[in-house]
Design a protein around this motif. Structure first.
Motif, PDB file in Angstrom:
ATOM      1  N   ALA A 373       0.829  -1.209   0.000  1.00 33.20           N
ATOM      2  CA  ALA A 373       0.000   0.000   0.000  1.00 33.20           C
ATOM      3  C   ALA A 373       0.862   1.258   0.000  1.00 33.20           C
ATOM      4  O   ALA A 373       0.574   2.225  -0.730  1.00 33.20           O
ATOM      5  CB  ALA A 373      -0.931  -0.013   1.202  1.00 33.20           C
ATOM      6  N   GLU A 374       1.916   1.253   0.803  1.00 32.69           N
ATOM      7  CA  GLU A 374       2.806   2.415   0.838  1.00 32.69           C
ATOM      8  C   GLU A 374       3.520   2.570  -0.498  1.00 32.69           C
ATOM      9  O   GLU A 374       3.680   3.685  -1.011  1.00 32.69           O
ATOM     10  CB  GLU A 374       3.826   2.261   1.970  1.00 32.69           C
ATOM     11  N   GLY A 375       3.957   1.457  -1.083  1.00 29.28           N
ATOM     12  CA  GLY A 375       4.621   1.511  -2.376  1.00 29.28           C
ATOM     13  C   GLY A 375       3.721   2.042  -3.475  1.00 29.28           C
ATOM     14  O   GLY A 375       4.167   2.795  -4.358  1.00 29.28           O
ATOM     15  N   LEU A 376       2.447   1.682  -3.441  1.00 29.87           N
ATOM     16  CA  LEU A 376       1.501   2.201  -4.436  1.00 29.87           C
ATOM     17  C   LEU A 376       1.347   3.715  -4.289  1.00 29.87           C
ATOM     18  O   LEU A 376       1.241   4.436  -5.293  1.00 29.87           O
ATOM     19  CB  LEU A 376       0.153   1.504  -4.291  1.00 29.87           C
ATOM     20  N   ARG A 377       1.363   4.191  -3.058  1.00 29.72           N
ATOM     21  CA  ARG A 377       1.302   5.647  -2.848  1.00 29.72           C
ATOM     22  C   ARG A 377       2.570   6.310  -3.384  1.00 29.72           C
ATOM     23  O   ARG A 377       2.513   7.417  -3.943  1.00 29.72           O
ATOM     24  CB  ARG A 377       1.114   5.965  -1.359  1.00 29.72           C
ATOM     25  N   ASN A 378       3.697   5.645  -3.212  1.00 28.39           N
ATOM     26  CA  ASN A 378       4.953   6.174  -3.750  1.00 28.39           C
ATOM     27  C   ASN A 378       4.914   6.258  -5.271  1.00 28.39           C
ATOM     28  O   ASN A 378       5.372   7.241  -5.864  1.00 28.39           O
ATOM     29  CB  ASN A 378       6.132   5.293  -3.326  1.00 28.39           C
ATOM     30  N   VAL A 379       4.366   5.231  -5.926  1.00 34.42           N
ATOM     31  CA  VAL A 379       4.233   5.253  -7.381  1.00 34.42           C
ATOM     32  C   VAL A 379       3.395   6.452  -7.806  1.00 34.42           C
ATOM     33  O   VAL A 379       3.753   7.194  -8.738  1.00 34.42           O
ATOM     34  CB  VAL A 379       3.606   3.940  -7.896  1.00 34.42           C
ATOM     35  N   ASP A 380       2.283   6.678  -7.118  1.00 36.01           N
ATOM     36  CA  ASP A 380       1.415   7.813  -7.454  1.00 36.01           C
ATOM     37  C   ASP A 380       2.125   9.146  -7.211  1.00 36.01           C
ATOM     38  O   ASP A 380       1.931  10.115  -7.959  1.00 36.01           O
ATOM     39  CB  ASP A 380       0.124   7.751  -6.635  1.00 36.01           C
ATOM     40  N   TRP A 381       2.924   9.213  -6.148  1.00 30.66           N
ATOM     41  CA  TRP A 381       3.690  10.434  -5.860  1.00 30.66           C
ATOM     42  C   TRP A 381       4.580  10.776  -7.045  1.00 30.66           C
ATOM     43  O   TRP A 381       4.644  11.943  -7.478  1.00 30.66           O
ATOM     44  CB  TRP A 381       4.526  10.213  -4.601  1.00 30.66           C
ATOM     45  N   TYR A 382       5.265   9.782  -7.574  1.00 27.50           N
ATOM     46  CA  TYR A 382       6.124  10.018  -8.736  1.00 27.50           C
ATOM     47  C   TYR A 382       5.303  10.433  -9.959  1.00 27.50           C
ATOM     48  O   TYR A 382       5.668  11.354 -10.700  1.00 27.50           O
ATOM     49  CB  TYR A 382       6.939   8.766  -9.066  1.00 27.50           C
ATOM     50  N   GLY A 383       4.187   9.752 -10.168  1.00 24.65           N
ATOM     51  CA  GLY A 383       3.351  10.087 -11.310  1.00 24.65           C
ATOM     52  C   GLY A 383       2.834  11.511 -11.256  1.00 24.65           C
ATOM     53  O   GLY A 383       2.816  12.220 -12.276  1.00 24.65           O
ATOM     54  N   ASP A 384       2.438  11.973 -10.076  1.00 25.64           N
ATOM     55  CA  ASP A 384       1.917  13.328  -9.922  1.00 25.64           C
ATOM     56  C   ASP A 384       2.976  14.382 -10.213  1.00 25.64           C
ATOM     57  O   ASP A 384       2.639  15.541 -10.499  1.00 25.64           O
ATOM     58  CB  ASP A 384       1.384  13.537  -8.502  1.00 25.64           C
ATOM     59  N   ARG A 385       4.238  14.024 -10.142  1.00 28.02           N
ATOM     60  CA  ARG A 385       5.320  14.973 -10.378  1.00 28.02           C
ATOM     61  C   ARG A 385       5.966  14.795 -11.750  1.00 28.02           C
ATOM     62  O   ARG A 385       7.049  15.320 -12.005  1.00 28.02           O
ATOM     63  CB  ARG A 385       6.359  14.858  -9.253  1.00 28.02           C
ATOM     64  N   GLY A 386       5.303  14.044 -12.608  1.00 30.49           N
ATOM     65  CA  GLY A 386       5.736  13.969 -13.996  1.00 30.49           C
ATOM     66  C   GLY A 386       6.863  13.007 -14.285  1.00 30.49           C
ATOM     67  O   GLY A 386       7.464  13.076 -15.359  1.00 30.49           O
ATOM     68  N   TYR A 387       7.145  12.090 -13.365  1.00 34.66           N
ATOM     69  CA  TYR A 387       8.188  11.099 -13.632  1.00 34.66           C
ATOM     70  C   TYR A 387       7.733  10.193 -14.771  1.00 34.66           C
ATOM     71  O   TYR A 387       6.566   9.814 -14.857  1.00 34.66           O
ATOM     72  CB  TYR A 387       8.470  10.268 -12.386  1.00 34.66           C
ATOM     73  N   ILE A 388       8.675   9.818 -15.623  1.00 36.03           N
ATOM     74  CA  ILE A 388       8.329   9.018 -16.796  1.00 36.03           C
ATOM     75  C   ILE A 388       8.193   7.536 -16.464  1.00 36.03           C
ATOM     76  O   ILE A 388       7.518   6.788 -17.156  1.00 36.03           O
ATOM     77  CB  ILE A 388       9.379   9.224 -17.913  1.00 36.03           C
ATOM     78  N   GLN A 389       8.823   7.107 -15.353  1.00 36.68           N
ATOM     79  CA  GLN A 389       8.835   5.679 -15.021  1.00 36.68           C
ATOM     80  C   GLN A 389       9.218   5.486 -13.567  1.00 36.68           C
ATOM     81  O   GLN A 389       9.722   6.402 -12.917  1.00 36.68           O
ATOM     82  CB  GLN A 389       9.842   4.942 -15.914  1.00 36.68           C
ATOM     83  N   ILE A 390       8.971   4.281 -13.048  1.00 38.36           N
ATOM     84  CA  ILE A 390       9.531   3.884 -11.760  1.00 38.36           C
ATOM     85  C   ILE A 390      10.689   2.940 -12.018  1.00 38.36           C
ATOM     86  O   ILE A 390      10.719   2.229 -13.031  1.00 38.36           O
ATOM     87  CB  ILE A 390       8.483   3.218 -10.844  1.00 38.36           C
ATOM     88  N   LYS A 391      11.648   2.957 -11.101  1.00 38.13           N
ATOM     89  CA  LYS A 391      12.778   2.037 -11.172  1.00 38.13           C
ATOM     90  C   LYS A 391      12.817   1.209  -9.892  1.00 38.13           C
ATOM     91  O   LYS A 391      12.896   1.763  -8.789  1.00 38.13           O
ATOM     92  CB  LYS A 391      14.108   2.768 -11.344  1.00 38.13           C
ATOM     93  N   ILE A 392      12.762  -0.099 -10.042  1.00 41.71           N
ATOM     94  CA  ILE A 392      12.768  -1.021  -8.904  1.00 41.71           C
ATOM     95  C   ILE A 392      14.188  -1.529  -8.688  1.00 41.71           C
ATOM     96  O   ILE A 392      14.919  -1.803  -9.648  1.00 41.71           O
ATOM     97  CB  ILE A 392      11.780  -2.172  -9.159  1.00 41.71           C
ATOM     98  N   TYR A 393      14.570  -1.683  -7.408  1.00 45.53           N
ATOM     99  CA  TYR A 393      15.970  -1.983  -7.093  1.00 45.53           C
ATOM    100  C   TYR A 393      16.134  -3.335  -6.409  1.00 45.53           C
ATOM    101  O   TYR A 393      15.179  -4.088  -6.218  1.00 45.53           O
ATOM    102  CB  TYR A 393      16.554  -0.834  -6.257  1.00 45.53           C
TER     103      TYR A 393
END
Length: 705
Positions: A373-393
């Protein structure tokens, strides 16, 4: 140094009475978390240091012994242990009877020296910065020639306060230049002893750990002030049209060049392209003589980790756009804002949102979610700021990949990254990856057993097994077919694999030969080392065979139509040039490689309507180089001019500002002849706004206000 950014070093001093012994204890932190330590014990002029770092599954670990002369110059220095990725470190230096001798990973030598000279160690702990500063404070002009070569310079900036309430300290900020590609910023107490290190590592005495954020901000502010001065010196802005004559233009569609053309730029856009024979030299235009060189749309580094200092290096290398693959979120967004405003020199940044799992090996970037759930919120945080992608480590729970990738796709983002530990390439592609980061992350899926842990240096050392990999095997074929089915790509960073697998102590690797002797002495020596632990000659040879298999893998993927993206995981620009050379070495034609690094990258990131080729109406992002890189890719190393959004930069000026010897001279530029009235207006405007043009003493004193 640039190789370990964003660390904090914390120290305490315990003073003995009768023995005059001092013990300085340092905690090394990244993102406010402890990742290592330094303990320095002084007895008179002798100092013994215990140093260890374990960050992101790697880090140097060694012991040092020093003896100082009465002037604080080391006359004996030994270092034993391992470096960043586990390679052996056995360094020693000694000055005695008018002669200095040293033996390190990078080199060995001796010189006659009637008086002891300051030695820049190959593999020191962060404690060395305090030793260098102490010696420089006593030197005329705070400058010293050093061994094995070069010189160091210490420059006072201003007084600062650290801490809160009763726990505060008033110290002086200094810049230490001449060791690495970028300067170090130090805080020294009123006795001239190291209080904090804000350059490659952040450092503060014990009791000031809570100052992590303020110290990091201070280091960034000092860098920002210096780079703002650099930008004022190297950015050439014109409101008149800029006509670049007598140039070839690389066409990514044909992958060839058109000869003898003239290109006009006005206010950041390409406005005219015509045969040079038809062009005139209007008196109200800026005229640049290209002297038969080639114009190429700005290069991309598709795997960068940006800092304030990476920008000028990228511009000098013809890199006008980069894809950031993981960073401190606040720092990156602020950097992007400053670059877009033209406040700092550097490329456009396309950001990736970093997501890591929690483990003892966690990288300290982006977000480390504690739940899906926290990770999904993080994905949305990036999306709201115009990030083109997520990178998983590396440390991400493999079961979390699919839900994160699904959410990213829902909001229009891609998913890329490492193959998490105990996962495999086939599964991450099935779970929604659009791209795998690093060619070793792909190939390890064919080389390792499922239970082997890639969060450790095994993600490098395990690549030796590639020497015997059968690229026609069923497991390879299965992954290749899955790549094609998913239309997925690979961000290669082959240059970093070459560097880590093939670097050997005392030698200049092929990828560094074109530029290394232009760099400061500390960086030169750092590059001449063995990163991987080697048992014998057979294992040594195995790494070279394995790297040949990496190139063969690139050739296979390219033949199968899988998108390959040139990236470096570095910040110097030089490494991107080598990455492109390695693509050609893998059998991909130079013109095609040049297109991959320019137009194809922009098309992939949905920017090709504005960038990616030298065409009328597009943004003026391109570089001028000697020769024709569509025929000889190494011609990208001889860049004479770079244009970023219509602003001209000359690499020679950039390198001079960075204490690096340049590689090519600028083209001749003829500016419009101004009327007397216009000249008077410009002079009045410059005087009113206080425009600066260089690095005079007044500029440096302004830093201390």
């Amino acid at each position: 140094m640039v190789r370990q950014l964003g660390l904090v070093l914390v120290a305490s001093c315990i003073w003995g009475s009768a023995s005059a012994q001092t013990v300085e204890r340092f905690s090394i932190l990244a993102n406010n978390e402890k990742v290592g330590f330094v303990v320095a014990t002084s007895n008179g002029r002798a100092i013994d240091i215990d140093y260890a770092v374990d960050n992101n599954g790697r880090g140097p670990k060694h012991k040092e012994h020093l003896v100082l002369n009465e002037g604080g110059i080391p006359v004996e220095w030994t270092i034993d242990g391992t470096s960043l990725m586990g390679g052996g470190v056995h360094e020693k230096m000694r000055w005695e009877n008018g002669k200095a001798e040293w033996d390190a990973q990078a080199d060995k030598g001796s010189v006659d020296a009637p008086a002891a000279k300051l030695y820049v160690a190959n593999d020191p702990s962060p404690y060395s910065s305090g030793l260098y500063a102490a010696a420089l404070l006593k030197a005329p002009g705070n400058t010293l020639d050093v061994l094995p070569a070069g010189n160091l310079r210490l420059e006072k900036i201003r007084e600062v306060k650290v801490g809160d309430g009763a726990n505060t300290a008033t110290v002086d900020a200094y810049m230490l230049a001449g060791i690495d590609m970028v300067p170090e910023f130090l805080l020294l107490d009123k006795q001239g002893k190291l209080f904090a290190k804000l350059g490659g590592s952040l450092a503060v005495r014990e009791g000031f750990e809570d100052s992590f954020k303020s110290l990091r901000s201070l280091g960034e502010q000092l860098s920002l002030e210096k780079l703002q001065l650099v930008q004022q010196k190297i950015a050439h802005k014109y409101d008149a049209p800029i006509r670049i004559r007598n140039v070839k233009i690389f066409d990514p569609k044909t992958k060839k060049t058109a000869d003898a053309m003239s290109v006009v730029v006005f206010r950041g856009r390409i406005t005219t392209i015509e045969p040079d024979a038809k062009a005139t030299n209007p008196s109200d235009e800026v005229i640049v003589d290209g002297q038969g060189g080639t114009l190429v749309a700005g290069l991309h580094d598709m795997h960068s980790h940006n800092s304030l200092w990476s920008g000028p290096f990228y511009l000098a290398a013809g890199v006008t756009s980069v894809r950031d693959m993981g960073n401190d979120n606040t720092v990156l967004l602020d950097l992007m804002k400053r670059l877009d405003a033209g406040e700092l020199p550097g490329p456009s940044i396309i950001p990736s949102g970093f997501l890591e799992g929690r483990s003892p090996y966690s990288a300290r970037n982006g977000f480390i979610p504690e739940s899906i759930a926290e990770g999904l919120r993080n994905v949305d945080w990036y999306g709201d700021r115009g990030y083109i992608q997520i990178k998983i480590y590396n440390s991400m729970n493999p079961d979390w990949v699919a839900p994160f990738a699904t959410e990213a796709k829902r909001i229009g983002m891609r998913t890329v990254g490492h193959v998490p530990a105990f996962d495999n390439p086939d599964r991450v592609l099935a779970d929604g990856y659009n791209e795998i980061s690093h060619i070793n992350q792909l190939m390890l899926g064919w080389l390792l057993a499922p239970e082997e842990d890639t969060r450790t240096p095994l993600r490098l050392t395990g690549m030796a097994r590639a020497a015997t990999l059968d690229l026609n095997s069923a497991k390879v074929r299965k992954t290749v077919d899955l790549f094609k089915k998913k239309n997925a790509g690979l961000d290669t960073t082959t240059v970093i694999l070459e560097r880590l697998m093939l670097s050997r102590a005392g030698t200049v690797q092929a990828g560094d030969q074109a530029y290394l002797d232009h760099a400061p002495i500390g960086y030169q020596r750092y590059r001449k080392r063995t990163f991987v632990p080697l048992k014998d000659a057979a294992e040594d040879a195995q790494y070279f065979k394995a790297f040949d298999k990496i190139l063969a893998t690139m050739a296979l993927l390219h033949k199968e139509g899988i998108k390959l993206w040139p990236g470096t995981d570095d910040m110097t620009g030089f490494t991107l040039h080598r990455e492109l050379e390695l693509y050609v070495k893998a059998g991909i034609p130079a013109g095609e490689v040049l297109r991959m690094a320019s137009f194809d990258a922009d098309q992939y990131m949905v920017r090709d309507q504005q960038y990616g080729s030298v065409e009328r109406g597009k943004r003026a992002d391109f570089f001028l180089t000697v020769g024709d890189p569509s025929k000889d890719i190494s011609a990208v190393r001889q860049i004479r001019m770079v244009m970023k959004d219509g602003v001209i930069y000359f690499p020679q000026e950039i390198y001079e500002a960075l204490n690096i010897k340049s590689f090519a001279t600028p083209p001749s530029v003829t500016e419009p002849v101004k009327s007397a009235a216009a000249s008077q207006r410009d002079a009045a405007s410059s005087a009113f706004t206080g425009t600066r043009t260089g690095f005079g003493e007044d500029d440096e004193h302004d830093l201390g206000d």
